[in-house]
Design a protein around this motif. Structure first.
Motif, PDB file in Angstrom:
ATOM      1  N   LYS A 161       5.030   5.294  -3.156  1.00 37.62           N
ATOM      2  CA  LYS A 161       3.934   5.991  -3.807  1.00 37.62           C
ATOM      3  C   LYS A 161       3.444   5.177  -4.995  1.00 37.62           C
ATOM      4  O   LYS A 161       4.218   4.388  -5.563  1.00 37.62           O
ATOM      5  CB  LYS A 161       4.407   7.354  -4.308  1.00 37.62           C
ATOM      6  CG  LYS A 161       5.024   8.240  -3.234  1.00 37.62           C
ATOM      7  CD  LYS A 161       5.576   9.514  -3.849  1.00 37.62           C
ATOM      8  CE  LYS A 161       6.220  10.393  -2.798  1.00 37.62           C
ATOM      9  NZ  LYS A 161       6.769  11.657  -3.367  1.00 37.62           N
ATOM     10  N   PRO A 162       2.209   5.353  -5.413  1.00 33.64           N
ATOM     11  CA  PRO A 162       1.717   4.625  -6.591  1.00 33.64           C
ATOM     12  C   PRO A 162       2.611   4.825  -7.821  1.00 33.64           C
ATOM     13  O   PRO A 162       2.769   3.904  -8.625  1.00 33.64           O
ATOM     14  CB  PRO A 162       0.318   5.205  -6.801  1.00 33.64           C
ATOM     15  CG  PRO A 162      -0.117   5.589  -5.422  1.00 33.64           C
ATOM     16  CD  PRO A 162       1.119   6.107  -4.746  1.00 33.64           C
ATOM     17  N   GLU A 163       3.198   5.995  -7.942  1.00 32.52           N
ATOM     18  CA  GLU A 163       4.068   6.254  -9.100  1.00 32.52           C
ATOM     19  C   GLU A 163       5.400   5.503  -9.037  1.00 32.52           C
ATOM     20  O   GLU A 163       6.176   5.537  -9.991  1.00 32.52           O
ATOM     21  CB  GLU A 163       4.335   7.755  -9.266  1.00 32.52           C
ATOM     22  CG  GLU A 163       4.803   8.458  -8.023  1.00 32.52           C
ATOM     23  CD  GLU A 163       3.658   9.136  -7.275  1.00 32.52           C
ATOM     24  OE1 GLU A 163       2.581   8.510  -7.127  1.00 32.52           O
ATOM     25  OE2 GLU A 163       3.864  10.284  -6.809  1.00 32.52           O
ATOM     26  N   GLN A 182       0.830  -1.205   0.000  1.00 26.39           N
ATOM     27  CA  GLN A 182       0.000   0.000   0.000  1.00 26.39           C
ATOM     28  C   GLN A 182       0.865   1.255   0.000  1.00 26.39           C
ATOM     29  O   GLN A 182       2.022   1.225   0.460  1.00 26.39           O
ATOM     30  CB  GLN A 182      -0.912   0.011   1.218  1.00 26.39           C
ATOM     31  CG  GLN A 182      -2.032  -1.003   1.165  1.00 26.39           C
ATOM     32  CD  GLN A 182      -3.014  -0.843   2.311  1.00 26.39           C
ATOM     33  OE1 GLN A 182      -2.647  -0.386   3.387  1.00 26.39           O
ATOM     34  NE2 GLN A 182      -4.263  -1.211   2.067  1.00 26.39           N
ATOM     35  N   ALA A 183       0.316   2.320  -0.490  1.00 24.00           N
ATOM     36  CA  ALA A 183       1.016   3.605  -0.469  1.00 24.00           C
ATOM     37  C   ALA A 183       1.438   3.928   0.959  1.00 24.00           C
ATOM     38  O   ALA A 183       0.675   3.721   1.909  1.00 24.00           O
ATOM     39  CB  ALA A 183       0.133   4.704  -1.025  1.00 24.00           C
ATOM     40  N   VAL A 196       2.475  -0.564  -6.077  1.00 21.25           N
ATOM     41  CA  VAL A 196       2.058   0.246  -4.935  1.00 21.25           C
ATOM     42  C   VAL A 196       0.622   0.678  -5.161  1.00 21.25           C
ATOM     43  O   VAL A 196       0.327   1.410  -6.120  1.00 21.25           O
ATOM     44  CB  VAL A 196       2.975   1.471  -4.755  1.00 21.25           C
ATOM     45  CG1 VAL A 196       2.578   2.241  -3.491  1.00 21.25           C
ATOM     46  CG2 VAL A 196       4.438   1.058  -4.690  1.00 21.25           C
ATOM     47  N   SER A 197      -0.264   0.253  -4.290  1.00 18.20           N
ATOM     48  CA  SER A 197      -1.681   0.589  -4.429  1.00 18.20           C
ATOM     49  C   SER A 197      -2.002   1.852  -3.640  1.00 18.20           C
ATOM     50  O   SER A 197      -1.422   2.118  -2.593  1.00 18.20           O
ATOM     51  CB  SER A 197      -2.537  -0.567  -3.931  1.00 18.20           C
ATOM     52  OG  SER A 197      -2.304  -0.790  -2.554  1.00 18.20           O
ATOM     53  N   SER A 198      -2.962   2.599  -4.170  1.00 13.90           N
ATOM     54  CA  SER A 198      -3.332   3.871  -3.515  1.00 13.90           C
ATOM     55  C   SER A 198      -4.426   3.662  -2.483  1.00 13.90           C
ATOM     56  O   SER A 198      -5.013   2.612  -2.374  1.00 13.90           O
ATOM     57  CB  SER A 198      -3.786   4.871  -4.571  1.00 13.90           C
ATOM     58  OG  SER A 198      -4.865   4.346  -5.300  1.00 13.90           O
ATOM     59  N   THR A 241       5.334   2.303  -8.832  1.00 10.39           N
ATOM     60  CA  THR A 241       4.986   1.027  -9.438  1.00 10.39           C
ATOM     61  C   THR A 241       5.754   0.816 -10.735  1.00 10.39           C
ATOM     62  O   THR A 241       5.725   1.659 -11.634  1.00 10.39           O
ATOM     63  CB  THR A 241       3.479   0.957  -9.721  1.00 10.39           C
ATOM     64  OG1 THR A 241       2.772   0.982  -8.473  1.00 10.39           O
ATOM     65  CG2 THR A 241       3.116  -0.301 -10.485  1.00 10.39           C
TER      66      THR A 241
END
Length: 120
Positions: free
Chosen positions: A82-84, A12-13, A118-120, A86
């Motif tokens: 962070k999701p970015e 997770q984030a 990475v999930s938000s 990923t």
């Protein structure tokens, strides 16, 4: 030369992961991590030489690259993900001159990649 990357996964984030890369040979001038997100070019993340470490701006303060010379293993400690972030993360080894430390062209040997999601 074989480079075996591991440690990727789903997080997770805000979470953390540690990537590892076991190398079959020693003695390269630089070891590095790159990443490639879907539909994007492979980009530099971090590199380490005998004298210092290098980071791309987007990971400074969150990622730490290190080496265990006794184990011939490269690590990438990642926090505050962070999701970015990923991407598939690749380790690399080579003998680049300083101006090529952060370029794909500077590295001759590559691992197979490990996926970080990475999930938000």
């Amino acid at each position: 030369v074989q480079l075996q990357a591991s440690g990727g996964g789903l997080v997770q984030a805000g979470g953390s992961l540690r990537l590892s890369c076991a190398a079959s040979e020693r003695g390269f001038r630089s070891y590095a991590w790159f990443r490639q997100a879907p539909g994007k070019e492979r980009e530099f993340v971090a590199a380490i030489t005998r004298s210092r470490s290098y980071y791309t701006d987007s990971v400074k303060g969150r990622f730490t690259i290190s080496r265990d010379n006794a184990k011939n293993t490269l690590y990438l400690e990642m926090i505050s993900l962070k999701p970015e972030d990923t991407a598939v993360y690749y380790c690399a080894a080579g003998d680049p001159i300083i101006s090529y430390i952060s370029t794909k062209e500077g590295y001759k040997h590559w691992g197979q990649g490990t996926l970080v999601t990475v999930s938000s």
